[in-house]
Design a protein around this motif. Sequence first.
Motif, PDB file in Angstrom:
ATOM      1  N   HIS A 287      -4.170  -1.999  -3.636  1.00  0.00           N
ATOM      2  CA  HIS A 287      -3.147  -1.948  -2.586  1.00  0.00           C
ATOM      3  C   HIS A 287      -3.618  -1.081  -1.424  1.00  0.00           C
ATOM      4  O   HIS A 287      -4.173   0.007  -1.646  1.00  0.00           O
ATOM      5  CB  HIS A 287      -1.857  -1.298  -3.095  1.00  0.00           C
ATOM      6  N   ILE A 288      -3.337  -1.533  -0.193  1.00  0.00           N
ATOM      7  CA  ILE A 288      -3.361  -0.628   0.966  1.00  0.00           C
ATOM      8  C   ILE A 288      -1.901  -0.258   1.197  1.00  0.00           C
ATOM      9  O   ILE A 288      -1.060  -1.126   1.452  1.00  0.00           O
ATOM     10  CB  ILE A 288      -3.887  -1.323   2.245  1.00  0.00           C
ATOM     11  N   LYS A 289      -1.599   1.034   1.069  1.00  0.00           N
ATOM     12  CA  LYS A 289      -0.200   1.452   1.177  1.00  0.00           C
ATOM     13  C   LYS A 289      -0.046   2.748   1.960  1.00  0.00           C
ATOM     14  O   LYS A 289      -0.987   3.548   2.048  1.00  0.00           O
ATOM     15  CB  LYS A 289       0.426   1.607  -0.217  1.00  0.00           C
ATOM     16  N   SER A 290       1.122   2.957   2.498  1.00  0.00           N
ATOM     17  CA  SER A 290       1.427   4.212   3.183  1.00  0.00           C
ATOM     18  C   SER A 290       1.480   5.341   2.157  1.00  0.00           C
ATOM     19  O   SER A 290       2.023   5.176   1.065  1.00  0.00           O
ATOM     20  CB  SER A 290       2.784   4.105   3.876  1.00  0.00           C
ATOM     21  N   ARG A 291       0.937   6.503   2.530  1.00  0.00           N
ATOM     22  CA  ARG A 291       1.042   7.669   1.653  1.00  0.00           C
ATOM     23  C   ARG A 291       2.473   8.205   1.606  1.00  0.00           C
ATOM     24  O   ARG A 291       2.819   9.012   0.757  1.00  0.00           O
ATOM     25  CB  ARG A 291       0.125   8.798   2.149  1.00  0.00           C
ATOM     26  N   LYS A 292       3.290   7.775   2.568  1.00  0.00           N
ATOM     27  CA  LYS A 292       4.675   8.291   2.629  1.00  0.00           C
ATOM     28  C   LYS A 292       5.592   7.606   1.627  1.00  0.00           C
ATOM     29  O   LYS A 292       6.716   8.048   1.403  1.00  0.00           O
ATOM     30  CB  LYS A 292       5.247   8.082   4.034  1.00  0.00           C
ATOM     31  N   ILE A 293       5.132   6.483   1.087  1.00  0.00           N
ATOM     32  CA  ILE A 293       5.963   5.668   0.195  1.00  0.00           C
ATOM     33  C   ILE A 293       5.279   5.561  -1.158  1.00  0.00           C
ATOM     34  O   ILE A 293       4.076   5.314  -1.226  1.00  0.00           O
ATOM     35  CB  ILE A 293       6.122   4.244   0.794  1.00  0.00           C
TER      36      ILE A 293
END
Length: 226
Positions: free
Chosen positions: A142-148
């Motif tokens: 996954h490429i994901k936001s670190r905030k979520i």
Amino acid sequence: MKFKALAIDIDGTITDMDRRLNLRAAEKLRALDVPVVLATGNVLCYARAASKLIGVCCRIIAENGGVVTDGFDREPIVSDHIHECEEAFSFLSQVLHMEKLDSSLRKTEIVLRRDFDIDAARALLETTGLDVEIIDTHFAIHIKSRKINKGTGIAKMAELMGLEVSDFVAIGDSVNDIEMLDAAGFAIAVGNADNVAKGIADYVTSTTYGDGTAEAIDYLLSEGML
Ligand SMILES: O=C(O)COP(=O)(O)O
Ligand SMILES: [Mg+2]
């Protein structure tokens, strides 16, 4: 201590390594008296169908916390971090060959085919200043936001259900479960879990995959924790 809800991962926790559901784990989940939340990196429609088929419909944390819903016909809460992930993807795919999977269904993050050099991609991503990470759950990249993450997801779900996050037991197997395991009142890692998940768990099952979940539920019931 008696907990009021259970949040549980799907792949690797109630399935085997080929994502086939463990029927014993499903039966034990269905028989619980407390609400069961499925918390997964999968997209919402997949998790919703799984929860319906298991019989624990339909509180879902999908896309690693990006999508949260507390009912079958409820409008999901969808985070707006896809743009950062798209920016990271466009930057990385100028240098590395990368292919998105299920992108028409995925609203808040990007999943990639496992055919590129993850370390090289992570090193490149470091140079961008984007608050985005690449995680590998063994089931998907996954490429994901670190905030979520599933930790923010379980906090949102607790709010929707009128509970505290500490009222939850959480069960998981992988890096995408860390924040949820950390936030929950009691954390369980199944026997096949990554060392980092096992490291923060309060209890690690001796058996693996869905058998581990069945074992975990027996343990929680025998200790009067659920
Ligand atoms: O989507 C993934 O990478 C793994 O899914 P899971 O969170 O249900 O284990
Ligand atoms: Mg998993």
